[in-house]
Design a protein around this motif. Sequence first.
Motif, PDB file in Angstrom:
ATOM      1  N   TYR A  63      45.637  53.083  38.455  1.00  0.00           N
ATOM      2  CA  TYR A  63      46.396  52.850  39.593  1.00  0.00           C
ATOM      3  C   TYR A  63      46.159  54.040  40.800  1.00  0.00           C
ATOM      4  CZ  TYR A  63      50.428  52.049  42.624  1.00  0.00           C
ATOM      5  OH  TYR A  63      51.462  51.953  43.799  1.00  0.00           O
ATOM      6  N   SER A  64      46.077  55.059  40.167  1.00  0.00           N
ATOM      7  CA  SER A  64      46.201  56.620  41.207  1.00  0.00           C
ATOM      8  C   SER A  64      44.859  56.501  41.926  1.00  0.00           C
ATOM      9  CB  SER A  64      46.548  57.605  40.192  1.00  0.00           C
ATOM     10  OG  SER A  64      45.305  57.677  39.351  1.00  0.00           O
ATOM     11  N   GLU A  65      43.558  55.841  41.426  1.00  0.00           N
ATOM     12  CA  GLU A  65      42.543  55.823  42.167  1.00  0.00           C
ATOM     13  C   GLU A  65      42.436  55.139  43.343  1.00  0.00           C
ATOM     14  OE1 GLU A  65      40.409  54.930  37.794  1.00  0.00           O
ATOM     15  OE2 GLU A  65      38.963  55.341  39.632  1.00  0.00           O
ATOM     16  N   TYR A  66      43.304  54.520  43.783  1.00  0.00           N
ATOM     17  CA  TYR A  66      43.312  53.693  44.930  1.00  0.00           C
ATOM     18  C   TYR A  66      44.449  54.246  45.869  1.00  0.00           C
ATOM     19  CZ  TYR A  66      40.213  50.598  42.196  1.00  0.00           C
ATOM     20  OH  TYR A  66      39.351  50.285  41.393  1.00  0.00           O
ATOM     21  N   ALA A  67      44.264  54.332  47.140  1.00  0.00           N
ATOM     22  CA  ALA A  67      44.874  54.969  48.256  1.00  0.00           C
ATOM     23  C   ALA A  67      45.406  53.879  49.184  1.00  0.00           C
ATOM     24  CB  ALA A  67      44.244  55.628  49.109  1.00  0.00           C
ATOM     25  N   HIS A  68      45.083  52.652  49.203  1.00  0.00           N
ATOM     26  CA  HIS A  68      45.658  51.791  50.252  1.00  0.00           C
ATOM     27  C   HIS A  68      45.664  50.401  49.566  1.00  0.00           C
ATOM     28  CE1 HIS A  68      44.407  54.455  53.387  1.00  0.00           C
ATOM     29  NE2 HIS A  68      43.113  54.710  52.868  1.00  0.00           N
ATOM     30  N   TRP A  69      46.948  49.822  49.718  1.00  0.00           N
ATOM     31  CA  TRP A  69      47.173  48.274  48.965  1.00  0.00           C
ATOM     32  C   TRP A  69      47.548  47.249  50.048  1.00  0.00           C
ATOM     33  CZ3 TRP A  69      47.077  48.245  43.717  1.00  0.00           C
ATOM     34  CH2 TRP A  69      46.907  49.254  42.981  1.00  0.00           C
ATOM     35  N   GLY A  70      47.175  46.167  49.587  1.00  0.00           N
ATOM     36  CA  GLY A  70      47.804  44.949  50.460  1.00  0.00           C
ATOM     37  C   GLY A  70      49.288  44.677  49.974  1.00  0.00           C
ATOM     38  N   GLN A  71      49.700  43.598  50.682  1.00  0.00           N
ATOM     39  CA  GLN A  71      51.073  43.010  50.324  1.00  0.00           C
ATOM     40  C   GLN A  71      51.081  42.206  49.378  1.00  0.00           C
ATOM     41  OE1 GLN A  71      49.090  41.667  52.664  1.00  0.00           O
ATOM     42  NE2 GLN A  71      49.580  39.426  52.030  1.00  0.00           N
ATOM     43  N   GLY A  72      50.055  41.799  48.857  1.00  0.00           N
ATOM     44  CA  GLY A  72      49.966  40.818  47.655  1.00  0.00           C
ATOM     45  C   GLY A  72      50.337  39.236  47.893  1.00  0.00           C
ATOM     46  N   THR A  73      49.574  38.686  46.973  1.00  0.00           N
ATOM     47  CA  THR A  73      49.642  37.132  46.953  1.00  0.00           C
ATOM     48  C   THR A  73      50.309  36.509  45.802  1.00  0.00           C
ATOM     49  OG1 THR A  73      48.611  35.039  47.825  1.00  0.00           O
ATOM     50  CG2 THR A  73      47.393  36.790  46.563  1.00  0.00           C
ATOM     51  N   GLN A  74      51.028  35.695  45.787  1.00  0.00           N
ATOM     52  CA  GLN A  74      51.714  35.243  44.479  1.00  0.00           C
ATOM     53  C   GLN A  74      50.787  34.167  43.913  1.00  0.00           C
ATOM     54  OE1 GLN A  74      54.769  35.892  42.925  1.00  0.00           O
ATOM     55  NE2 GLN A  74      54.111  34.542  41.216  1.00  0.00           N
ATOM     56  N   VAL A  75      50.531  34.131  42.608  1.00  0.00           N
ATOM     57  CA  VAL A  75      49.939  33.315  41.897  1.00  0.00           C
ATOM     58  C   VAL A  75      50.675  32.803  40.629  1.00  0.00           C
ATOM     59  CG1 VAL A  75      47.789  32.741  40.224  1.00  0.00           C
ATOM     60  CG2 VAL A  75      47.753  34.257  42.165  1.00  0.00           C
ATOM     61  N   THR A  76      51.370  31.543  40.713  1.00  0.00           N
ATOM     62  CA  THR A  76      51.976  31.061  39.604  1.00  0.00           C
ATOM     63  C   THR A  76      51.238  29.930  38.817  1.00  0.00           C
ATOM     64  OG1 THR A  76      54.092  31.520  41.122  1.00  0.00           O
ATOM     65  CG2 THR A  76      54.354  29.890  39.122  1.00  0.00           C
ATOM     66  N   VAL A  77      51.279  29.957  37.649  1.00  0.00           N
ATOM     67  CA  VAL A  77      50.272  29.057  36.835  1.00  0.00           C
ATOM     68  C   VAL A  77      51.474  28.403  35.752  1.00  0.00           C
ATOM     69  CG1 VAL A  77      48.276  28.811  35.107  1.00  0.00           C
ATOM     70  CG2 VAL A  77      48.499  30.685  36.656  1.00  0.00           C
ATOM     71  N   THR A  97      50.310  34.428  35.742  1.00  0.00           N
ATOM     72  CA  THR A  97      51.385  34.442  36.644  1.00  0.00           C
ATOM     73  C   THR A  97      51.814  35.823  37.042  1.00  0.00           C
ATOM     74  OG1 THR A  97      52.137  32.327  35.850  1.00  0.00           O
ATOM     75  CG2 THR A  97      53.525  33.765  37.176  1.00  0.00           C
ATOM     76  N   ALA A  98      51.510  36.255  38.375  1.00  0.00           N
ATOM     77  CA  ALA A  98      52.055  37.424  38.919  1.00  0.00           C
ATOM     78  C   ALA A  98      51.536  37.623  40.492  1.00  0.00           C
ATOM     79  CB  ALA A  98      51.010  38.578  38.386  1.00  0.00           C
ATOM     80  N   VAL A  99      52.038  38.675  41.040  1.00  0.00           N
ATOM     81  CA  VAL A  99      51.624  38.964  42.307  1.00  0.00           C
ATOM     82  C   VAL A  99      50.351  39.638  42.201  1.00  0.00           C
ATOM     83  CG1 VAL A  99      52.441  40.218  44.464  1.00  0.00           C
ATOM     84  CG2 VAL A  99      54.166  38.917  43.297  1.00  0.00           C
ATOM     85  N   TYR A 100      49.329  39.390  43.228  1.00  0.00           N
ATOM     86  CA  TYR A 100      47.835  40.072  42.884  1.00  0.00           C
ATOM     87  C   TYR A 100      47.990  40.649  44.190  1.00  0.00           C
ATOM     88  CZ  TYR A 100      46.679  37.319  38.926  1.00  0.00           C
ATOM     89  OH  TYR A 100      46.547  36.764  37.649  1.00  0.00           O
ATOM     90  N   TYR A 101      47.441  42.103  44.094  1.00  0.00           N
ATOM     91  CA  TYR A 101      47.260  43.160  45.321  1.00  0.00           C
ATOM     92  C   TYR A 101      45.929  43.544  45.255  1.00  0.00           C
ATOM     93  CZ  TYR A 101      52.483  43.382  44.602  1.00  0.00           C
ATOM     94  OH  TYR A 101      53.477  43.378  44.803  1.00  0.00           O
ATOM     95  N   CYS A 102      45.338  43.633  46.319  1.00  0.00           N
ATOM     96  CA  CYS A 102      43.842  44.164  46.646  1.00  0.00           C
ATOM     97  C   CYS A 102      44.235  45.495  47.211  1.00  0.00           C
ATOM     98  CB  CYS A 102      43.470  43.310  47.841  1.00  0.00           C
ATOM     99  SG  CYS A 102      41.995  43.968  48.615  1.00  0.00           S
ATOM    100  N   ALA A 103      43.285  46.257  46.665  1.00  0.00           N
ATOM    101  CA  ALA A 103      43.491  47.783  46.748  1.00  0.00           C
ATOM    102  C   ALA A 103      41.997  48.478  47.137  1.00  0.00           C
ATOM    103  CB  ALA A 103      43.900  48.581  45.577  1.00  0.00           C
ATOM    104  N   ALA A 104      41.958  49.772  47.906  1.00  0.00           N
ATOM    105  CA  ALA A 104      40.816  50.250  48.304  1.00  0.00           C
ATOM    106  C   ALA A 104      40.736  51.681  47.797  1.00  0.00           C
ATOM    107  CB  ALA A 104      40.735  50.075  49.955  1.00  0.00           C
ATOM    108  N   VAL A 123      44.695  42.365  53.661  1.00  0.00           N
ATOM    109  CA  VAL A 123      45.448  41.399  53.770  1.00  0.00           C
ATOM    110  C   VAL A 123      44.824  40.227  52.688  1.00  0.00           C
ATOM    111  CG1 VAL A 123      46.196  39.423  54.762  1.00  0.00           C
ATOM    112  CG2 VAL A 123      46.068  41.627  56.092  1.00  0.00           C
ATOM    113  N   GLU A 124      45.786  39.931  51.655  1.00  0.00           N
ATOM    114  CA  GLU A 124      45.406  39.003  50.712  1.00  0.00           C
ATOM    115  C   GLU A 124      45.880  37.602  51.084  1.00  0.00           C
ATOM    116  OE1 GLU A 124      47.197  42.663  48.261  1.00  0.00           O
ATOM    117  OE2 GLU A 124      47.502  41.425  50.167  1.00  0.00           O
ATOM    118  N   SER A 125      45.012  36.741  50.408  1.00  0.00           N
ATOM    119  CA  SER A 125      45.294  35.223  50.708  1.00  0.00           C
ATOM    120  C   SER A 125      44.679  34.517  49.627  1.00  0.00           C
ATOM    121  CB  SER A 125      44.805  34.688  51.850  1.00  0.00           C
ATOM    122  OG  SER A 125      43.440  34.865  52.194  1.00  0.00           O
ATOM    123  N   GLY A 126      45.112  33.018  49.326  1.00  0.00           N
ATOM    124  CA  GLY A 126      44.804  32.286  48.378  1.00  0.00           C
ATOM    125  C   GLY A 126      45.538  32.035  47.284  1.00  0.00           C
TER     126      GLY A 126
END
Length: 126
Positions: free
Chosen positions: A110-124, A91-98, A5-8
């Motif tokens: 991208y293929s190295e990561y198996a689990h992803w968050g839902q993303g958090t929007q960053v707008t500059v 500016t993008a949606v930022y995703y955390c991955a395990a 779960v991403e935030s911030g």
Amino acid sequence: QVELVESGGGLVQTGDSLRLSCTASGLTFPWYAMGWFRQAPGKEREFAAAISYNGGERNYADSVKGRFTISRDNTKNMVYLEMNSLKSDDTAVYYCAADRFRFGVGGSRYSEYAHWGQGTQVTVSS
């Protein structure tokens, strides 16, 4: 079940700073490298930063090197992305991955990561 779960995220101006956080559950967090990816509108998801399972190695995309810092707290099951000198191109949606496998160093594919968050929007805005 692994959950990230991403935030911030938020709306900031050019030159500002922002700190993203990602809370992980459902996995033995200290065993896995973690990464941050981002996806801008109309573009493919791209690598931003990664950190090894023990925090000893860090990997950055050229576009963020020197401005972004990835870190982790294995006692809290959290990974962070400190973003400074933000530009409109960030500016993008930022995703955390395990990472898919244990004890990795944190790669950029991208293929190295198996689990992803839902993303958090960053707008500059400029």
